[in-house]
Write a protein that holds these residues in place. Sequence first.
Motif, PDB file in Angstrom:
ATOM      1  N   ARG A 169       9.355  -9.034 -14.371  1.00  9.57           N
ATOM      2  CA  ARG A 169       9.480  -7.995 -13.415  1.00  9.57           C
ATOM      3  C   ARG A 169       8.369  -7.750 -12.955  1.00  9.57           C
ATOM      4  NH1 ARG A 169      14.665  -6.079 -14.623  1.00  9.57           N
ATOM      5  NH2 ARG A 169      15.580  -6.791 -16.380  1.00  9.57           N
ATOM      6  N   LEU A 170       8.037  -7.885 -11.556  1.00  5.47           N
ATOM      7  CA  LEU A 170       6.969  -7.591 -10.899  1.00  5.47           C
ATOM      8  C   LEU A 170       7.237  -6.562 -10.091  1.00  5.47           C
ATOM      9  CD1 LEU A 170       6.226 -11.177  -9.414  1.00  5.47           C
ATOM     10  CD2 LEU A 170       4.945 -10.489 -11.357  1.00  5.47           C
ATOM     11  N   ALA A 171       6.062  -5.769 -10.400  1.00  9.35           N
ATOM     12  CA  ALA A 171       6.248  -4.233  -9.502  1.00  9.35           C
ATOM     13  C   ALA A 171       4.996  -3.596  -9.203  1.00  9.35           C
ATOM     14  CB  ALA A 171       6.913  -3.197 -10.381  1.00  9.35           C
ATOM     15  N   ASN A 172       4.765  -3.377  -7.847  1.00 11.22           N
ATOM     16  CA  ASN A 172       3.825  -2.760  -7.382  1.00 11.22           C
ATOM     17  C   ASN A 172       3.702  -1.087  -7.284  1.00 11.22           C
ATOM     18  OD1 ASN A 172       1.418  -1.813  -5.866  1.00 11.22           O
ATOM     19  ND2 ASN A 172       1.582  -2.790  -3.982  1.00 11.22           N
ATOM     20  N   ILE A 173       3.329  -0.494  -8.584  1.00 13.04           N
ATOM     21  CA  ILE A 173       3.517   0.820  -8.512  1.00 13.04           C
ATOM     22  C   ILE A 173       2.226   1.642  -8.422  1.00 13.04           C
ATOM     23  CG2 ILE A 173       5.498   0.300 -10.306  1.00 13.04           C
ATOM     24  CD1 ILE A 173       3.749   1.193 -12.520  1.00 13.04           C
ATOM     25  N   GLY A 174       1.328   1.173  -7.621  1.00 14.03           N
ATOM     26  CA  GLY A 174       0.047   1.872  -7.138  1.00 14.03           C
ATOM     27  C   GLY A 174       0.121   2.696  -5.913  1.00 14.03           C
ATOM     28  N   ALA A 175      -0.767   3.723  -5.491  1.00 13.31           N
ATOM     29  CA  ALA A 175      -0.577   4.211  -4.437  1.00 13.31           C
ATOM     30  C   ALA A 175      -0.718   3.671  -2.882  1.00 13.31           C
ATOM     31  CB  ALA A 175      -1.668   5.409  -4.655  1.00 13.31           C
ATOM     32  N   ASP A 176      -1.654   2.829  -2.703  1.00 15.71           N
ATOM     33  CA  ASP A 176      -2.015   2.308  -1.444  1.00 15.71           C
ATOM     34  C   ASP A 176      -2.208   0.752  -1.197  1.00 15.71           C
ATOM     35  OD1 ASP A 176      -2.503   5.175  -0.520  1.00 15.71           O
ATOM     36  OD2 ASP A 176      -4.057   5.052  -1.697  1.00 15.71           O
TER      37      ASP A 176
ATOM     38  N   LYS B  30      19.764  15.529   2.456  1.00 16.96           N
ATOM     39  CA  LYS B  30      18.769  15.186   3.092  1.00 16.96           C
ATOM     40  C   LYS B  30      17.576  14.680   2.351  1.00 16.96           C
ATOM     41  CE  LYS B  30      15.396  18.584   3.762  1.00 16.96           C
ATOM     42  NZ  LYS B  30      14.567  19.614   4.364  1.00 16.96           N
ATOM     43  N   TYR B  31      16.957  13.566   2.837  1.00 15.94           N
ATOM     44  CA  TYR B  31      15.847  12.580   2.284  1.00 15.94           C
ATOM     45  C   TYR B  31      15.093  12.080   3.119  1.00 15.94           C
ATOM     46  CZ  TYR B  31      19.510   8.891   2.651  1.00 15.94           C
ATOM     47  OH  TYR B  31      20.498   8.167   3.298  1.00 15.94           O
ATOM     48  N   PRO B  32      13.743  11.473   2.792  1.00 15.62           N
ATOM     49  CA  PRO B  32      13.142  10.942   3.824  1.00 15.62           C
ATOM     50  C   PRO B  32      12.838   9.597   3.720  1.00 15.62           C
ATOM     51  CG  PRO B  32      11.816  11.381   1.454  1.00 15.62           C
ATOM     52  CD  PRO B  32      13.250  11.815   1.190  1.00 15.62           C
ATOM     53  N   TYR B  33      12.382   9.358   5.062  1.00 15.59           N
ATOM     54  CA  TYR B  33      11.530   7.744   5.251  1.00 15.59           C
ATOM     55  C   TYR B  33      10.164   7.932   5.373  1.00 15.59           C
ATOM     56  CZ  TYR B  33      12.914   9.106  10.087  1.00 15.59           C
ATOM     57  OH  TYR B  33      13.251   9.330  11.169  1.00 15.59           O
ATOM     58  N   HIS B  34       9.464   6.966   5.018  1.00 22.03           N
ATOM     59  CA  HIS B  34       8.031   7.196   5.233  1.00 22.03           C
ATOM     60  C   HIS B  34       7.184   6.011   4.933  1.00 22.03           C
ATOM     61  CE1 HIS B  34       7.546   7.056   0.792  1.00 22.03           C
ATOM     62  NE2 HIS B  34       8.554   7.829   0.697  1.00 22.03           N
ATOM     63  N   CYS B  35       5.970   5.884   5.362  1.00 17.75           N
ATOM     64  CA  CYS B  35       5.220   4.836   5.210  1.00 17.75           C
ATOM     65  C   CYS B  35       4.794   4.828   3.599  1.00 17.75           C
ATOM     66  CB  CYS B  35       3.806   5.107   5.916  1.00 17.75           C
ATOM     67  SG  CYS B  35       2.779   3.638   5.463  1.00 17.75           S
ATOM     68  N   HIS B  36       4.847   3.877   2.869  1.00 21.37           N
ATOM     69  CA  HIS B  36       4.621   4.021   1.412  1.00 21.37           C
ATOM     70  C   HIS B  36       3.268   3.946   0.949  1.00 21.37           C
ATOM     71  CE1 HIS B  36       5.699   4.552  -2.687  1.00 21.37           C
ATOM     72  NE2 HIS B  36       6.778   4.737  -2.488  1.00 21.37           N
ATOM     73  N   ILE B  37       2.405   3.632   2.026  1.00 16.71           N
ATOM     74  CA  ILE B  37       0.860   3.669   1.856  1.00 16.71           C
ATOM     75  C   ILE B  37       0.696   5.149   1.464  1.00 16.71           C
ATOM     76  CG2 ILE B  37      -1.426   3.377   2.812  1.00 16.71           C
ATOM     77  CD1 ILE B  37      -0.151   1.142   4.254  1.00 16.71           C
ATOM     78  N   LEU B  38       0.573   5.804   0.603  1.00 12.66           N
ATOM     79  CA  LEU B  38       0.662   7.169   0.209  1.00 12.66           C
ATOM     80  C   LEU B  38      -0.322   7.939   0.992  1.00 12.66           C
ATOM     81  CD1 LEU B  38       1.717   7.249  -3.452  1.00 12.66           C
ATOM     82  CD2 LEU B  38       3.269   7.289  -1.418  1.00 12.66           C
TER      83      LEU B  38
ATOM     84  N   PRO C 213       1.643  17.275  -0.128  1.00 11.88           N
ATOM     85  CA  PRO C 213       0.490  16.317   0.305  1.00 11.88           C
ATOM     86  C   PRO C 213      -0.209  15.725  -0.518  1.00 11.88           C
ATOM     87  CG  PRO C 213      -0.447  18.356   1.085  1.00 11.88           C
ATOM     88  CD  PRO C 213       0.829  18.652   0.460  1.00 11.88           C
ATOM     89  N   ARG C 214       0.161  15.690  -2.014  1.00  6.21           N
ATOM     90  CA  ARG C 214      -0.713  15.175  -2.947  1.00  6.21           C
ATOM     91  C   ARG C 214      -0.047  13.968  -3.659  1.00  6.21           C
ATOM     92  NH1 ARG C 214      -5.589  16.300  -3.769  1.00  6.21           N
ATOM     93  NH2 ARG C 214      -5.492  16.834  -6.097  1.00  6.21           N
ATOM     94  N   SER C 215       0.720  13.223  -3.003  1.00  6.02           N
ATOM     95  CA  SER C 215       1.247  11.969  -3.690  1.00  6.02           C
ATOM     96  C   SER C 215       0.148  10.993  -3.969  1.00  6.02           C
ATOM     97  CB  SER C 215       2.365  11.602  -2.815  1.00  6.02           C
ATOM     98  OG  SER C 215       3.489  12.439  -2.518  1.00  6.02           O
ATOM     99  N   GLU C 216      -0.356  10.729  -3.127  1.00  7.47           N
ATOM    100  CA  GLU C 216      -1.529   9.786  -3.142  1.00  7.47           C
ATOM    101  C   GLU C 216      -2.500  10.245  -4.253  1.00  7.47           C
ATOM    102  OE1 GLU C 216      -5.239   7.590  -0.727  1.00  7.47           O
ATOM    103  OE2 GLU C 216      -4.984   9.895  -0.773  1.00  7.47           O
ATOM    104  N   PRO C 217      -3.225  11.190  -4.437  1.00 10.28           N
ATOM    105  CA  PRO C 217      -4.238  11.415  -5.390  1.00 10.28           C
ATOM    106  C   PRO C 217      -3.227  11.543  -6.753  1.00 10.28           C
ATOM    107  CG  PRO C 217      -4.111  13.382  -4.053  1.00 10.28           C
ATOM    108  CD  PRO C 217      -3.316  12.211  -3.289  1.00 10.28           C
ATOM    109  N   GLN C 218      -2.187  11.874  -6.955  1.00 13.60           N
ATOM    110  CA  GLN C 218      -1.297  11.921  -8.099  1.00 13.60           C
ATOM    111  C   GLN C 218      -0.943  10.609  -8.536  1.00 13.60           C
ATOM    112  OE1 GLN C 218       1.602  15.208  -8.656  1.00 13.60           O
ATOM    113  NE2 GLN C 218       0.172  16.734  -7.942  1.00 13.60           N
ATOM    114  N   VAL C 219      -0.390   9.844  -7.747  1.00 13.18           N
ATOM    115  CA  VAL C 219      -0.275   8.395  -8.098  1.00 13.18           C
ATOM    116  C   VAL C 219      -1.214   7.662  -8.351  1.00 13.18           C
ATOM    117  CG1 VAL C 219       0.999   6.268  -7.469  1.00 13.18           C
ATOM    118  CG2 VAL C 219       2.024   8.570  -6.950  1.00 13.18           C
ATOM    119  N   PHE C 220      -2.491   7.683  -7.563  1.00 10.61           N
ATOM    120  CA  PHE C 220      -3.421   6.908  -7.763  1.00 10.61           C
ATOM    121  C   PHE C 220      -4.312   7.160  -9.089  1.00 10.61           C
ATOM    122  CE2 PHE C 220      -8.171   6.091  -6.842  1.00 10.61           C
ATOM    123  CZ  PHE C 220      -7.990   4.606  -6.832  1.00 10.61           C
ATOM    124  N   ALA C 221      -4.240   8.495  -9.701  1.00 16.38           N
ATOM    125  CA  ALA C 221      -4.750   8.918 -10.817  1.00 16.38           C
ATOM    126  C   ALA C 221      -3.952   8.504 -11.869  1.00 16.38           C
ATOM    127  CB  ALA C 221      -5.087  10.383 -10.787  1.00 16.38           C
TER     128      ALA C 221
END
Length: 491
Positions: free
Chosen positions: A260-267, A468-476, A179-187
């Motif tokens: 090439r527009l890409a939103n590669i942020g966490a939230d 197996k793989y996930p589906y999820h909210c991409h607001i990390l 559960p550290r996707s958000e802080p690692q991507v945000f940083a």
Amino acid sequence: MTRRSRSLVRLGLVTVLAVAGCGGAGPWHHAARDISATTGTTSPAPTPTPASTSMPTGAETAFAEPRQYVSKNGLLKVRLVVGARTVRLAGQPVRALTYNGDYMPPTLRLRPGDRLDLTMVNDLPERTNLHTHGWHVSPMDSSDNIYLYIRPGQSYHYTYRLPADLAPGTYWYHSHAHPRSEPQVFAGLSGAIVIDGLERHLPSGLRHITQHLIALKDFQVRDGAIPTSGIDSNAPTTRTVNGLVNPAIPIRPGETQLWRLANIGADIAYNVHLEGGRFHVIAQDANPVDTVWSADTLLMPPGSRFDVLVQGPAAGRSRLSTLAYTTGPDGDSYPRATLATVVSSGPATPRAALPVKFARFRDLRHDRPAQRRTIVFSENNPQKKFYIDGKLFDHQRIDVRARLNTTEEWTVRNTANEEHTFHIHVNDFQLMSVNGRPYAAHGLQDTVQLPVRGQVVIRMRFRDFLGKYPYHCHILNHEDNGMMANVEVVR
């Protein structure tokens, strides 16, 4: 409010609302598989364009792209070292998490059918891993397997075999270390991937035009570092393009370029607007469209990408901005901000005729769904918990079993007072309707914004890969706090 209480960024329906004119440094979950051995050897690929992480303050700075690691003879061998480093952001030294020492790390550039051999070295004091966002590859073993973790001080060798029919366009890579996707991507742990081949769909006169990566990331600074706990997505944040603050993008009057527009942020979401110009969309989420469509504003939730053609305005300066946007009563509110300055100068060139028809895609409206399911996104805002079908994420639980080579139709409902961003790995989907109104899709996508207390209907075909793989909210922040589930594709 903190992002957890505000429920983080949700952007309006990727294509649907692309209309023209969460934090905590809690302990790791130890149930997931750890990686304890280093396998294979890698060497860095060529790096033709040095990255720039030094961003002087002021009205504008020079535009620069990240360095690139480019495949050769069907192979790209890369070594990525994950570590904490001091970089320069907005002219100031900032402690960030980096790949190979860069806040805006190398772009991986390949072609369909290539192989990527990637060794990741973890110099962090916590576990991490890697997700190749949007790739249609195996979710198992050493491929795009987000259930394995690389422990501190250890390395892991990933091997990805790209299908010969992998769609060309813009993808990205990032940590998926729940559960550290958000802080690692945000940083800082996110970078771009380009799969070449879009050019073959363009008219011959446009196949060698200038291309620019415009990767969108935001950062905040607390005590000299990008925070990795207590992140507030609703707080003031600095928006960057390729890690740069307000770079000047050069173009000639009338010139056609591919951006090439890409939103590669966490939230957070971006409501991207080109002053005095239009975006002519040729691919969404790395899926070429059948018919080119245009807009002066593109709504980009976390994880979304658009490949667009733009044409240079009359000589002068104009702004590439993100417009003010609110994600709902319980969500975030983002002010308008300048992302870059478009500098049109030099000899004018006649405007090229842009394509109308582009690529082909398999329209899933003609498929007979093997299953119809209802998936519900909900939240308990006071407790900072986010649910799918009333359940918090459990990596061992299988929430959906789908059969290989079948098409399913999912109604994805959002019962919250803020938008959520639906994303699924491996197989992209076709958007069928939004709040009961039919949607005329021009291609597939891998992210879509769920309206406040609304729903979307999607169809997807489970092709090629078991596992197996996930589906999820991409607001990390939401993903880390429970809003993720598992699908398993079986024979």
